[in-house]
Design a protein around this motif. Structure first.
Motif, short mmCIF file in Angstrom:
data_model
loop_
_atom_site.label_atom_id
_atom_site.label_comp_id
_atom_site.label_asym_id
_atom_site.label_seq_id
_atom_site.Cartn_x
_atom_site.Cartn_y
_atom_site.Cartn_z
N TYR A 115 0.84 -1.21 0.00
CA TYR A 115 0.00 0.00 0.00
C TYR A 115 0.87 1.25 0.00
O TYR A 115 0.63 2.19 -0.78
CB TYR A 115 -0.92 -0.02 1.22
N TRP A 119 1.22 4.00 -3.12
CA TRP A 119 1.08 5.44 -2.88
C TRP A 119 2.26 6.20 -3.51
O TRP A 119 2.08 7.18 -4.24
CB TRP A 119 1.05 5.72 -1.37
N CYS A 207 -9.06 2.02 -4.37
CA CYS A 207 -8.25 2.90 -3.52
C CYS A 207 -6.97 3.37 -4.21
O CYS A 207 -6.59 4.54 -4.08
CB CYS A 207 -7.93 2.19 -2.19
N ILE A 211 -5.94 7.22 -5.34
CA ILE A 211 -4.71 7.91 -4.93
C ILE A 211 -4.16 8.73 -6.09
O ILE A 211 -3.80 9.91 -5.94
CB ILE A 211 -3.65 6.89 -4.45
N SER A 215 -5.03 12.77 -6.21
CA SER A 215 -3.79 13.53 -5.96
C SER A 215 -3.47 14.44 -7.13
O SER A 215 -3.09 15.61 -6.95
CB SER A 215 -2.63 12.57 -5.71
N ILE A 226 -6.50 17.29 1.45
CA ILE A 226 -5.83 16.02 1.73
C ILE A 226 -6.62 15.23 2.78
O ILE A 226 -6.71 14.00 2.71
CB ILE A 226 -4.39 16.26 2.23
N GLY A 227 -7.20 15.93 3.74
CA GLY A 227 -8.01 15.25 4.76
C GLY A 227 -9.16 14.48 4.15
O GLY A 227 -9.48 13.37 4.57
N TRP A 230 -7.93 11.24 2.64
CA TRP A 230 -7.77 10.16 3.62
C TRP A 230 -9.12 9.60 4.05
O TRP A 230 -9.26 8.41 4.34
CB TRP A 230 -6.97 10.66 4.83
N TYR A 231 -10.12 10.46 4.12
CA TYR A 231 -11.48 10.00 4.42
C TYR A 231 -11.93 9.00 3.35
O TYR A 231 -12.49 7.94 3.66
CB TYR A 231 -12.42 11.21 4.46
N GLN A 233 -9.97 7.25 1.41
CA GLN A 233 -9.14 6.04 1.49
C GLN A 233 -9.59 5.11 2.61
O GLN A 233 -9.54 3.88 2.45
CB GLN A 233 -7.67 6.44 1.69
N SER A 234 -10.01 5.67 3.73
CA SER A 234 -10.42 4.81 4.84
C SER A 234 -11.57 3.90 4.45
O SER A 234 -11.64 2.73 4.86
CB SER A 234 -10.82 5.67 6.05
#
Length: 302
Positions: A115, A119, A207, A211, A215, A226-227, A230-231, A233-234
């Protein structure tokens, strides 16, 4: 074409090879796969983003089709040249775990390393080849990237992302299984292409693909953070793992090793019409290796 227990044997060989590689090689292969995903993504954005905005609004399936048709080549590079993709590894290593070829600790370590490597590879391509080169400075491409980022990061809630991620990796893992099963380059090409196009056209969430695309969009100033990435991605990572580990990995294992709590049976393998010969040969080969009588076939897999 491999099927049944012969296909399972090929997957198990892949699983054991992946986890016995030293950690630095696992990271390298993951970085390589991220680069291939990124290159496929650059081509996909070039094609889908080139569609005028009014056409995209009238025919929303057109940019999805163009995106999927060219993004799929990243998976071709991974499968036919080399690399380790997080989503594909969830299925391959899960089958190794179910068959007691791969320990849980080795599975988790590999998934974490892969992972991180995916990334890194995606970010390298997005920044150096997608952003610094100015490939998408044109407003048509910027508006397309804005649409992608807003959909994935702002319009979908966590549950929607999670549910969309399950079939996304079901399709990717199916592509890997069919690619492993195919013996020739032409067969692998077709086997890998169709499932990827299916998940992209449907708008499912992958996922590693996210990315790259998100991005790249953020680098070009898409209105999100960016936050929020990540939300996304979770939810996408967990959904992809459910799709790979359970819906494809466990289903594949149960087809070959079903143990009924109600009925007795000594059969193994899927026993589909096309599968009888490969299952018989694999079972006889295993019997020969175990020293059981009545098996005289060669153990060499073709």
């Amino acid at each position: 074409m491999l099927s049944g227990l012969l296909l399972e044997d090929a997957v198990l060989y892949n699983a054991t090879r992946k986890v016995i590689n030293p950690p630095d090689k696992q990271l390298f292969l993951a970085l390589l796969a991220g680069i291939w995903v990124g290159l496929g993504g650059l081509t996909a954005v070039s094609m889908a983003g080139g569609v005028p905005e009014d056409v995209r609004a009238r025919w929303p399936s057109l940019p999805k089709l163009l995106n999927g048709a060219f993004f799929a080549f990243g998976l071709h590079f991974i499968m036919m040249f080399g690399g380790d993709l997080f989503t594909g590894n969830t299925m391959i290593l899960a089958i190794g775990f179910y068959n007691q070829f791969v320990a849980a600790s080795m599975l988790l370590l590999n998934l974490m390393l892969v992972y991180v490597g995916n990334w890194a590879g995606c970010l390298l391509v997005a920044y150096f080849l997608g952003y610094l080169t100015g490939l998408f400075d044109d407003q048509r491409y910027r508006s397309y990237l804005d649409e992608v980022v807003l959909l994935k990061l702002e319009e979908l809630n966590w549950v929607e992302i999670f549910l969309r991620a399950i079939p996304a990796n079901m399709m990717v893992c199916m592509a890997f299984l069919l690619g492993i099963a195919s013996r020739g380059a032409a067969g692998k090409f077709l086997a890998l292409w169709f499932p990827v196009v299916m998940f992209v056209v449907c708008g499912f969430e992958h996922c590693v693909a996210n990315i790259f695309f998100v991005s790249l969009g953020l680098m070009y100033g898409a209105p999100s953070t960016i936050g929020r990435l990540w939300y996304n991605q979770s939810a996408a990572v967990l959904g992809n793992m459910v799709g790979g580990v359970i819906f494809i990995g466990l289903a594949s294992h149960l087809m070959n090793h079903w143990k009924s709590p109600f009925f007795s049976s000594s059969n193994v393998g899927t026993f589909l019409a096309h599968d009888l010969e490969s299952t018989r040969r694999a079972r006889e080969a295993k019997d020969l290796e175990a020293g059981l009588p009545g098996s005289e076939v060669s153990t060499r897999h073709t």
